[in-house]
Design an enzyme around this catalytic site. Structure first.
Site, PDB file in Angstrom:
ATOM      1  N   ASP A  70      -9.052   3.394  -3.290  1.00  0.00           N
ATOM      2  CA  ASP A  70     -10.799   2.197  -3.091  1.00  0.00           C
ATOM      3  C   ASP A  70     -12.216   2.018  -3.504  1.00  0.00           C
ATOM      4  OD1 ASP A  70      -8.247   1.513  -1.619  1.00  0.00           O
ATOM      5  OD2 ASP A  70      -9.538   1.175   0.543  1.00  0.00           O
TER       6      ASP A  70
ATOM      7  N   ASP B 216       1.317  -1.554   0.275  1.00  0.00           N
ATOM      8  CA  ASP B 216       0.214  -0.011   0.337  1.00  0.00           C
ATOM      9  C   ASP B 216       0.973   1.213  -0.042  1.00  0.00           C
ATOM     10  OD1 ASP B 216      -2.744   1.148  -0.171  1.00  0.00           O
ATOM     11  OD2 ASP B 216      -2.852   0.390   1.732  1.00  0.00           O
TER      12      ASP B 216
END
Ligand SMILES: *[C@@H]1O[C@H](CO)[C@@H](O)[C@H](O)[C@H]1NC(C)=O
Ligand SMILES: *[C@@H]1O[C@H](CO)[C@@H](O)[C@H](O)[C@H]1NC(C)=O
Ligand SMILES: *[C@@H]1O[C@H](CO)[C@@H](O)[C@H](O)[C@H]1NC(C)=O
Length: 477
Positions: A285, A215
Site C-alpha cells: 500500500d 485484493d
C-alpha cells in the site's frame, strides 16, 4: 489494502511522518537504506521488493503468509485453469477516478461515497475525465446470506444497498467500482471471493458494478506458489490462477468489468497481468510520503515494457490531500502517475482539496497524456547530457503523445537547475525546438541544442517539445 486492519491502519496513516515508512528497504538490486523507522520492520513482499511496514502483530502473520507464497513445493500443471482474458470493451486507457480507502479506510457509508460522486460533478472532475467512484474494503456484513450464499451489503452503512448506490452513481454519468479479495476473507476480515467467483461476479454484475479491485489477503496455504511456476511461466502460478478464476467469472456475466489485480507486485505480475486484468498493483500500500513516491517510481521504471493499452502498472491510489506532502511533491505524485499511465484513483475527502490541489488533479495536458488513445506507452528515463549524474529514481523522462514528444523532469534532490540536450531525447535531434509548459499551458519560446529550467526540490517539470520549424527535428549541425 495490504497489511493492516481498519481503524488501526487509518490511525497509522494519519500518524505516518518518518520518511521511510512504507519505503523500500531491500530486494534484488537494491542498494539503498535497509533500515526502517523505530517500530517498523522490513518485510520481503517479493524477491524484488522489501518494504518498511508497521511492526505490529498483524504484520507478522502477513509476512509469514508472504513467505509461504515462496514455498519450495512444486504444483501440478493447472490444466483446468481458465484462460479467458479481460474485456477489451473497457480499460484501454488507465482508470481515472476515486477510491474510499486512503480517505476513510473501513469507516465508509453511502453518504461518503455519494458525496464523492457529487463532487466529481461540482468540482469539475467529471468534466476533466474522472469516471470511477470505487468502494474499497468493509462494505458488507461479516457472513454470507445463509440461503443464497451471496455477500450481503451492510444495511447500516448502505441502506440503499450496493445496487442503489451504483444506480445513483450511474445517474450522474459516472461508473461504479467495488472491492473483493482472492482469498477466504478480505484484508479486513469480510467475506471474499476465492471459491465463490461465479456467484460474486454475477452478484456484482446484477448490482451494476463496472470495476473490481481484487485484493490478495487470506490466501489458503494450498494456494501457495511454487518457487518456480509450472513451465517457468508465472501465468501458471497459483497466484495467477486465483485471479484468472475471477477474470473468467467476470467474463461469464457478459458485463464489461474493469479488473484491477491488487496483487502487491507478487508472482511477476507485470509479465502476465494483461492476460488477466487491466491493471495490477506493483507494491504494497501507498503512504502519503515522499519516500513512497520515490520507491514506487524506482520499482516501476524496471517494468515499463508491460505498459500499453489495456495494460497498466498500478502504482496505487493517490495521496494528494493526505499527510504532509509538499505541493511540489503532490505535483510529482500526479505527474508521475500520469506519465507512467498508472491508474489515478484519488484517495482523499475531495471537499477538503484547495484550489491549487484541484488545479493539479484536473491539469488538462497531463490528463491528455495519460488518456491518449493513440499512444499507449509511458514516458521512459533518458540520459539528459553526457555528464549527467545517475540518480535513483531517474530524474529525466521522455515519451510521446498524439501531440509529439514530451519531457518530464523530477527533481529528486536539492539542485534546482536542470538541463537536457535535445539530441539526448529519443526522437529529437540537436536543432531548435519550441518548448511548451504542460502545467501552465504556456509556450516558453524556442531553444537551440539544450534547455535549462528551474525545478523546485521534489517538483516535476512537464514540457511538450516540438520542432521549431518543419523538418527541424533532424540534426542541423
Ligand atoms: C485448495 O483446496 C481447495 C479446497 O479443497 C480446493 O478447492 C482448491 O482447488 C485447492 N487449490 C489448489 C491450488 O490446489
Ligand atoms: C493548498 O495546499 C497546499 C499544501 O497542500 C499549499 O501549498 C497551497 O498553497 C494551498 N493552496 C491554496 C490556494 O491555499
Ligand atoms: C537536501 O538538503 C537537505 C537539507 O539541507 C539534506 O538533508 C538532504 O540530504 C539533501 N538531499 C540531497 C539529495 O542532497
Amino acid at each position: 489494502m495490504l497489511l493492516l486492519y481498519g481503524s488501526v491502519f487509518a490511525a497509522l496513516l494519519l500518524s505516518a511522518v518518518a520518511e521511510s515508512e512504507f519505503g523500500q528497504c531491500g530486494g534484488t538490486g537494491w542498494s539503498g537504506d535497509t533500515t526502517c523507522p523505530s517500530g517498523w520492520v522490513c518485510a520481503a513482499l517479493t524477491a524484488h521488493y522489501s518494504q518498511c511496514v508497521p511492526g505490529i502483530s498483524s504484520v507478522a502473520s502477513t509476512t509469514a503468509s508472504q513467505s509461504a507464497t515462496r514455498a519450495t513445493t512444486t504444483s501440478a500443471a493447472p490444466t483446468a485453469a481458465p484462460t479467458v482474458g479481460p474485456s477489451h470493451a473497457t480499460g484501454k486507457t488507465p482508470a481515472l477516478g476515486w477510491n474510499s480507502w486512503n480517505a476513510y479506510a473501513c469507516d465508509i457509508n453511502e453518504d461518503k461515497i455519494l458525496a464523492a460522486a457529487n463532487q466529481f460533478v461540482s468540482l469539475g472532475l467529471a468534466k476533466a475525465g474522472y469516471q470511477y467512484v470505487n468502494i474499497d474494503d468493509c462494505w458488507s456484513v461479516k457472513t454470507r446470506d445463509a440461503s443464497t450464499g451471496r455477500i450481503v451489503p451492510d444495511p447500516d452503512k448502505f441502506p440503499s444497498g450496493i445496487s442503489g448506490v451504483a444506480s445513483q452513481v450511474h445517474s450522474l454519468g459516472l461508473k461504479f467500482g467495488i472491492y473483493s479479495d482472492a482469498g477466504t476473507q478480505t484484508c479486513a476480515g469480510y467475506p471474499a471471493s476465492l471459491g465463490n467467483e461465479e456467484l460474486d461476479a454475477a452478484t456484482f454484475a446484477e448490482w451494476g458494478v463496472d470495476y473490481l479491485k481484487y485484493d490478495n489477503c487470506n490466501v489458503p496455504a494450498n494456494w501457495s506458489d511454487a518457487s518456480t511456476p509450472p513451465g517457468g511461466d508465472w501465468y501458471n502460478s497459483n497466484s495467477a490462477i486465483r485471479y484468472r478464476q475471477m477474470t473468467a467469472a467476470l467474463d461469464a456475466t457478459g458485463r464489461p468489468f474493469h479488473f484491477n489485480l491488487c496483487i502487491w507486485g507478487n508472482a511477476n505480475v507485470w509479465d502476465w497481468g494483461a492476460r488477466v486484468g487491466h491493471s495490477w498493483r506493483m507494491s504494497g500500500d501507498a503512504s502519503a510520503s515522499w519516500s513512497y513516491i520515490t520507491s514506487i517510481i524506482t520499482t516501476n521504471v524496471q517494468h515499463l515494457d508491460s505498459i500499453d493499452f489495456y495494460s497498466h502498472n498500478d502504482m496505487d491510489m493517490m495521496e494528494i490531500g493526505n499527510g504532509d506532502l509538499t505541493i511540489q511533491e503532490q505535483r510529482t505524485h500526479f505527474a508521475a502517475w500520469a506519465f507512467f499511465k498508472s491508474p489515478i484513483l484519488l484517495g482523499t475527502d475531495l471537499g477538503q482539496l484547495n484550489s491549487t490541489q484541484l488545479a493539479i488533479i484536473t491539469n488538462p495536458e497531463l490528463l491528455a497524456f495519460h488518456q491518449d488513445t493513440t499512444v499507449g506507452t509511458p514516458a521512459r528515463p533518458f540520459t539528459p547530457t553526457s555528464s549527467a549524474p545517475t540518480t535513483s529514481p531517474p530524474e529525466f523522462y521522455s515519451g510521446r503523445s498524439v501531440k509529439g514528444t514530451h519531457v518530464f523532469i523530477i527533481n529528486t534532490g536539492n539542485a534546482t537547475s536542470k538541463t537536457f540536450d535535445f539530441a539526448k531525447v529519443p526522437g529529437l535531434g540537436s536543432g531548435s525546438y519550441k518548448l511548451h509548459d504542460m502545467w501552465t499551458g504556456k509556450d516558453l519560446g524556442t531553444f537551440t541544442k539544450s534547455h535549462t529550467s528551474t525545478v523546485d526540490t521534489h517538483d516535476t517539470a512537464a514540457f511538450l517539445v516540438t520542432p521549431a520549424r518543419h523538418g527541424a527535428d533532424v540534426d542541423e549541425e
